[in-house]
Design a protein around this motif. Structure first.
Motif, PDB file in Angstrom:
ATOM      1  N   ASN A  49       0.796  -1.219   0.000  1.00  0.00           N
ATOM      2  CA  ASN A  49       0.000   0.000   0.000  1.00  0.00           C
ATOM      3  C   ASN A  49       0.836   1.279   0.000  1.00  0.00           C
ATOM      4  N   ASN A  50       2.155   1.137   0.234  1.00  0.00           N
ATOM      5  CA  ASN A  50       3.071   2.287   0.240  1.00  0.00           C
ATOM      6  C   ASN A  50       2.663   3.373   1.233  1.00  0.00           C
ATOM      7  N   TYR A  51       1.954   2.980   2.311  1.00  0.00           N
ATOM      8  CA  TYR A  51       1.570   3.961   3.317  1.00  0.00           C
ATOM      9  C   TYR A  51       2.786   4.596   4.000  1.00  0.00           C
ATOM     10  N   LEU A  52       3.911   3.869   4.042  1.00  0.00           N
ATOM     11  CA  LEU A  52       5.094   4.433   4.696  1.00  0.00           C
ATOM     12  C   LEU A  52       5.699   5.583   3.890  1.00  0.00           C
ATOM     13  N   GLN A  53       5.239   5.768   2.670  1.00  0.00           N
ATOM     14  CA  GLN A  53       5.672   6.930   1.899  1.00  0.00           C
ATOM     15  C   GLN A  53       4.942   8.198   2.339  1.00  0.00           C
ATOM     16  N   ARG A  54       3.960   8.044   3.237  1.00  0.00           N
ATOM     17  CA  ARG A  54       3.174   9.184   3.705  1.00  0.00           C
ATOM     18  C   ARG A  54       3.715   9.788   5.002  1.00  0.00           C
ATOM     19  N   VAL A  55       4.794   9.259   5.530  1.00  0.00           N
ATOM     20  CA  VAL A  55       5.265   9.701   6.840  1.00  0.00           C
ATOM     21  C   VAL A  55       5.711  11.160   6.819  1.00  0.00           C
ATOM     22  N   GLU A 339      -0.015   7.791  20.889  1.00  0.00           N
ATOM     23  CA  GLU A 339      -1.032   8.799  20.596  1.00  0.00           C
ATOM     24  C   GLU A 339      -1.506   8.731  19.143  1.00  0.00           C
ATOM     25  N   ASP A 340      -1.940   7.540  18.753  1.00  0.00           N
ATOM     26  CA  ASP A 340      -2.551   7.306  17.437  1.00  0.00           C
ATOM     27  C   ASP A 340      -1.604   7.570  16.267  1.00  0.00           C
ATOM     28  N   HIS A 341      -0.317   7.422  16.506  1.00  0.00           N
ATOM     29  CA  HIS A 341       0.680   7.522  15.444  1.00  0.00           C
ATOM     30  C   HIS A 341       1.686   6.388  15.591  1.00  0.00           C
ATOM     31  N   LEU A 342       2.318   6.029  14.487  1.00  0.00           N
ATOM     32  CA  LEU A 342       3.473   5.141  14.525  1.00  0.00           C
ATOM     33  C   LEU A 342       4.731   5.976  14.374  1.00  0.00           C
ATOM     34  N   TYR A 343       5.697   5.710  15.251  1.00  0.00           N
ATOM     35  CA  TYR A 343       7.013   6.335  15.161  1.00  0.00           C
ATOM     36  C   TYR A 343       7.986   5.275  14.675  1.00  0.00           C
ATOM     37  N   LEU A 344       8.652   5.543  13.565  1.00  0.00           N
ATOM     38  CA  LEU A 344       9.418   4.526  12.847  1.00  0.00           C
ATOM     39  C   LEU A 344      10.910   4.834  12.866  1.00  0.00           C
ATOM     40  N   GLY A 345      11.688   3.913  13.430  1.00  0.00           N
ATOM     41  CA  GLY A 345      13.139   4.022  13.405  1.00  0.00           C
ATOM     42  C   GLY A 345      13.706   3.335  12.182  1.00  0.00           C
ATOM     43  N   SER A 346      14.934   3.711  11.811  1.00  0.00           N
ATOM     44  CA  SER A 346      15.549   3.173  10.592  1.00  0.00           C
ATOM     45  C   SER A 346      17.061   3.233  10.697  1.00  0.00           C
ATOM     46  N   LEU A 347      17.713   2.225  10.140  1.00  0.00           N
ATOM     47  CA  LEU A 347      19.174   2.236  10.044  1.00  0.00           C
ATOM     48  C   LEU A 347      19.644   2.744   8.686  1.00  0.00           C
ATOM     49  N   HIS A 348      18.759   3.459   7.997  1.00  0.00           N
ATOM     50  CA  HIS A 348      19.138   4.067   6.718  1.00  0.00           C
ATOM     51  C   HIS A 348      18.763   5.542   6.651  1.00  0.00           C
ATOM     52  N   CYS A 349      17.648   5.916   7.223  1.00  0.00           N
ATOM     53  CA  CYS A 349      17.133   7.280   7.097  1.00  0.00           C
ATOM     54  C   CYS A 349      17.800   8.233   8.092  1.00  0.00           C
ATOM     55  N   ASP A 350      17.686   9.528   7.794  1.00  0.00           N
ATOM     56  CA  ASP A 350      18.194  10.556   8.696  1.00  0.00           C
ATOM     57  C   ASP A 350      17.036  11.259   9.407  1.00  0.00           C
ATOM     58  N   PHE A 351      15.980  10.497   9.697  1.00  0.00           N
ATOM     59  CA  PHE A 351      14.818  11.027  10.390  1.00  0.00           C
ATOM     60  C   PHE A 351      14.045   9.875  11.024  1.00  0.00           C
ATOM     61  N   ILE A 352      13.125  10.224  11.920  1.00  0.00           N
ATOM     62  CA  ILE A 352      12.139   9.280  12.431  1.00  0.00           C
ATOM     63  C   ILE A 352      10.851   9.509  11.649  1.00  0.00           C
ATOM     64  N   GLY A 353      10.291   8.456  11.094  1.00  0.00           N
ATOM     65  CA  GLY A 353       9.031   8.577  10.383  1.00  0.00           C
ATOM     66  C   GLY A 353       7.865   8.600  11.355  1.00  0.00           C
ATOM     67  N   LEU A 355       3.710   8.284  11.280  1.00  0.00           N
ATOM     68  CA  LEU A 355       2.577   7.924  10.430  1.00  0.00           C
ATOM     69  C   LEU A 355       1.308   7.957  11.261  1.00  0.00           C
ATOM     70  N   PRO A 356       0.304   8.759  10.870  1.00  0.00           N
ATOM     71  CA  PRO A 356      -0.963   8.763  11.606  1.00  0.00           C
ATOM     72  C   PRO A 356      -1.730   7.475  11.388  1.00  0.00           C
ATOM     73  N   LEU A 357      -2.261   6.926  12.477  1.00  0.00           N
ATOM     74  CA  LEU A 357      -3.088   5.728  12.385  1.00  0.00           C
ATOM     75  C   LEU A 357      -4.543   6.159  12.269  1.00  0.00           C
ATOM     76  N   THR A 358      -4.890   6.646  11.105  1.00  0.00           N
ATOM     77  CA  THR A 358      -6.241   7.132  10.819  1.00  0.00           C
ATOM     78  C   THR A 358      -7.095   6.018  10.249  1.00  0.00           C
ATOM     79  N   ASN A 359      -8.342   6.341   9.946  1.00  0.00           N
ATOM     80  CA  ASN A 359      -9.240   5.343   9.358  1.00  0.00           C
ATOM     81  C   ASN A 359      -8.705   4.813   8.034  1.00  0.00           C
ATOM     82  N   SER A 360      -7.912   5.645   7.333  1.00  0.00           N
ATOM     83  CA  SER A 360      -7.391   5.226   6.035  1.00  0.00           C
ATOM     84  C   SER A 360      -6.254   4.215   6.166  1.00  0.00           C
ATOM     85  N   THR A 361      -5.650   4.152   7.359  1.00  0.00           N
ATOM     86  CA  THR A 361      -4.567   3.184   7.544  1.00  0.00           C
ATOM     87  C   THR A 361      -4.981   1.998   8.381  1.00  0.00           C
TER      88      THR A 361
END
Length: 362
Positions: A49-55, A339-353, A355-361
């Motif tokens: 679904n590529n939802y992680l591209q919405r972070v 608080e209704d969001h996912l906080y995403l760690g990564s060993l490649h990115c220079d940020f924390i993603g 993602l809102p856990l809304t009805n669409s996700t």
């Protein structure tokens, strides 16, 4: 004719030299590894679904590959980065380089009941970090140095449960553990009242994320290259017994976090680049890669995509989010619900993603 003979002899010498190099200098003694097919539950109920591209990107450019995320009671976000810092984001949105530990070896972390940060250091062991600085809680177990502490969780009684990914290979050699495909991982317990560390489980297949159930009657520990998670019981009647919590995952499980509803969020890795899984069925190919590690850059697949799944307490996948091409996020190693969001760690990115856990996700 002489030139052809010379070329043939030269080629034989080169091949012999490479063979001897592999035979005598390969750092692994590999077994065959079967990469499982995707979970039927996953493939039938969830598609890419590529939802992680919405972070949204928290701390972009300020964070160097933040592997894990924790949040304290005040809503302050903590992470450990490859430049040796534990950094935090205050409620007003400002970031702070909080405590410098050094090195690139800080991985999983959690906030203790006293507000301290407990962090796994692949060089030093298990650390406690507070306003007063850092101290080592556990550096050895059974007389052996803890080589690759990976993830940690605190129980309500103050005991700390943490994983050791490999007792043979270090953090920067993690893929050698995958290639060797022999279990070198551990699940450990640190008892602060006794200042004592003990082994709960041994011979785990790259022990990675660790989480407690909502009732704290069992632990879940991820075995990355077995594509499964184990349940380790803590209750008196069956204390110490293990069951399979979920197996045949569509990726190698990294960190695991308890969600608010008692389910779990698991970050999944694509260990091998598309089309190259056959390497894990060939011992000679494994020896070749291990002996000439630059070749592994072509094989490792973690930078090709990102995926997280939600798994109910009964071990069934309920939903999943991905970035199928790694366009925005790849090598996602943790997913924390807050608080209704996912906080995403990564060993490649220079940020924390985020993602809102809304009805669409959901």
């Amino acid at each position: 004719m002489d030139s052809l003979l010379f070329f043939s002899s030269f080629l034989i010498v080169i091949l012999l030299a490479i063979s001897l190099q592999i035979l005598f200098f390969s750092p692994i003694s590999p077994d065959i590894l079967e990469i499982p097919s995707a979970s039927k539950t996953f493939t039938t109920s969830i598609t890419s679904n590529n939802y992680l591209q919405r972070v949204s990107k928290l701390g972009e450019g300020f964070l160097d590959r933040p592997e894990d995320v924790a949040v304290d009671k005040m809503g302050v976000v903590y992470t450990a980065t490859r430049d040796g810092w534990i950094k935090r984001k205050h409620k007003n949105g400002t970031w702070e380089s909080w405590k410098y530990i050094g090195g690139d070896s800080l991985l999983g972390l959690t906030v203790s009941s006293t507000g301290d940060i407990i962090v796994c250091d692949t060089q030093e062991g298990l650390l406690k970090v507070s306003e007063d600085g850092a101290s080592v809680l556990a550096s050895h177990v059974d007389g052996e140095k803890i080589r690759f502490a990976d993830d940690v969780v605190e129980a309500s009684d103050g005991n700390l449960y943490f994983s050791v990914a490999s007792t043979k290979f270090g953090f920067l050699e993690w893929y050698l553990d995958v290639l060797e495909a022999k279990p070198h991982g551990q699940l450990l317990k640190y008892d602060p009242s006794l200042n004592q560390t003990s082994v709960l489980l041994d011979n785990l297949a790259f022990a990675n994320g660790v989480a407690l159930s909502a009732d704290q009657d069992y632990l879940v520990v991820c075995e990355s290259w077995k594509f499964r998670c184990l349940k380790y019981w803590l209750t008196d009647e069956i204390k110490g017994q293990t069951d399979i919590f979920i197996d045949n995952l569509p990726g190698a499980p990294d960190n695991i976090k308890l969600a608010q509803d008692g389910s779990f969020w698991i970050a999944l890795l694509q260990l091998t680049a598309p089309g190259l899984n056959f390497i894990h069925t060939s011992r000679s190919s494994k020896h070749l890669l291990a002996t000439f590690p630059k070749l592994m850059n072509w094989v490792i697949g973690v930078h090709h995509q990102a995926m997280v799944v939600n798994v109910a307490a009964d071990g069934k996948i309920t939903k999943g989010f991905d970035d199928s091409t790694g366009k925005v996020m790849s090598f996602v190693t943790s997913a924390l619900e807050y608080e209704d969001h996912l906080y995403l760690g990564s060993l490649h990115c220079d940020f924390i993603g985020k993602l809102p856990l809304t009805n669409s996700t959901v």
